[in-house]
Write a protein that holds these residues in place. Sequence first.
Motif, mmCIF file in Angstrom:
data_model
loop_
_atom_site.group_PDB
_atom_site.id
_atom_site.type_symbol
_atom_site.label_atom_id
_atom_site.label_comp_id
_atom_site.label_asym_id
_atom_site.label_seq_id
_atom_site.Cartn_x
_atom_site.Cartn_y
_atom_site.Cartn_z
ATOM 1 N N THR A 56 6.204 -1.885 8.943
ATOM 2 C CA THR A 56 6.577 -1.575 7.559
ATOM 3 C C THR A 56 5.351 -1.143 6.772
ATOM 4 O OG1 THR A 56 6.291 -3.872 6.843
ATOM 5 C CG2 THR A 56 8.505 -3.200 7.544
ATOM 6 N N LEU A 57 5.580 -0.253 5.825
ATOM 7 C CA LEU A 57 4.524 0.185 4.906
ATOM 8 C C LEU A 57 5.076 0.104 3.482
ATOM 9 C CD1 LEU A 57 1.759 1.369 4.253
ATOM 10 C CD2 LEU A 57 2.713 3.650 4.650
ATOM 11 N N LEU A 58 4.587 -0.869 2.735
ATOM 12 C CA LEU A 58 4.921 -0.990 1.325
ATOM 13 C C LEU A 58 3.743 -0.478 0.515
ATOM 14 C CD1 LEU A 58 6.303 -3.677 2.836
ATOM 15 C CD2 LEU A 58 6.985 -4.143 0.496
ATOM 16 N N PHE A 59 4.005 0.315 -0.494
ATOM 17 C CA PHE A 59 2.904 0.842 -1.306
ATOM 18 C C PHE A 59 3.405 1.099 -2.718
ATOM 19 C CE2 PHE A 59 5.183 4.576 -0.204
ATOM 20 C CZ PHE A 59 4.859 5.567 -1.133
ATOM 21 N N ASP A 60 2.471 1.164 -3.641
ATOM 22 C CA ASP A 60 2.810 1.448 -5.032
ATOM 23 C C ASP A 60 2.772 2.954 -5.264
ATOM 24 O OD1 ASP A 60 2.943 -1.246 -5.351
ATOM 25 O OD2 ASP A 60 1.073 -1.433 -6.478
#
Length: 431
Positions: A56-60
């Motif tokens: 997973t890649l969570l980013f703002d």
Amino acid sequence: MSPFDVAIGPHRLPGQLCLPPDPRGLILFAHGSGSSRFSPRNQFVAEAFQRGAFATLLFDLLHENEAEDRHNVFDIGLLGSRVVEAIDWTQKDDRTFALPLGLFGASTGAAAALSAAATRKNIVGAVVSRGGRPDLAEPWLDAVRAPTLLIVGGDDGQVLALNRAARRQLRCPSKLTVIPGASHLFEEAGALEAALTDAMGWFEAHLQARNIVFDSREAAGRLLASALLRRAPSRPLVFALPRGGAAVAAEIARALDAPLDLILSRKIGAPRQPELALGAAVDGDQPEIVLNHDIVAAYGVGRAEIERLASRQFAEIERRRDLYLGAAPPISAQGRSAILVDDGIATGASMEAAIHALKRRGPQKIILAVPVAAREAAVRLGGLVDETIALLTPETFFGIGEFYRDFHQLEDEEVITLMKSFAAKRSAAGD
């Protein structure tokens, strides 16, 4: 599992990358307005995907000062461009470039994900929108090619109507799932879990393994460089097997600000089957022949014949050394980290010889770094070095060239030009 903190794209967007063992794909999050990578809901969803063996890649999507302007929060063109930045980042990172990619969007983030999927249609494998506003992506909807799942709460009437209208505009395989009794944020007991079950099934069905092909040796070298930069090897030196390995190694040496030298090794082909390696000839203070004893025994090639075949390769090694390096002496690797690079490994005969030659230069550590290697060869050679970085290790392997779009044969002039560009660093390393 602990996430890696990453900075994504030209805008250095803060993100968290989480990699389970042997991930089946990568899910990139596009969160909605007022949310962030630290949102408990986003973290809950990401952990569920990780348990399902997805990275997973969570980013703002916006920096804090950008998010203060409410216009930015609803600017789908801007948000979509940031998702594109993240997609492009995944293709340049050695940990993620080979993983099939899915987008998971919520609220306005779903519209951003759909616009990005339309822009990067050859990369995005599937899209899931949870409580999303796909209608806000109206200018891009008919260009989306990735299979798209729209998940909406049954009690979210207005958004449900907007999703139905948006789905009619999609030209890709699509599905609308309604979670009974769920509101817009899926806060009801079991609602978010039900949505995740559908999302997981959609990604499992539509994220298929990709046939990975490097654009060029230079592109492969930049991917390897990203892996090596994280490892921060001590006082690195980069050694290439010319000719093809020089183009890969030059990108690594530039990224590490390291000197570049050559290890000259040549395959010894079997009589009447020159592509089959009996072993390799390698240059150095003590030139030597490294044999593949199983092949030698199978073909019954005697020592005299091997030495005759090797003499041709030693002559070519001598020609190349004079041409590429002139009178420059070899760089000592004493007490330093030596990174040994080629554009790929098939049988590994030349690389094995190069490893033996490099060990005589006294490095503290040897890191073998290649874009692609036959799995069996990678395992065998890995036992001869301290660390191995092989971006691809396919079980089915017919030739190195099948993994490159541009696999032109490097000419001597190209290698000479590359080595000249590192002449000052080589000279300093020898002082």
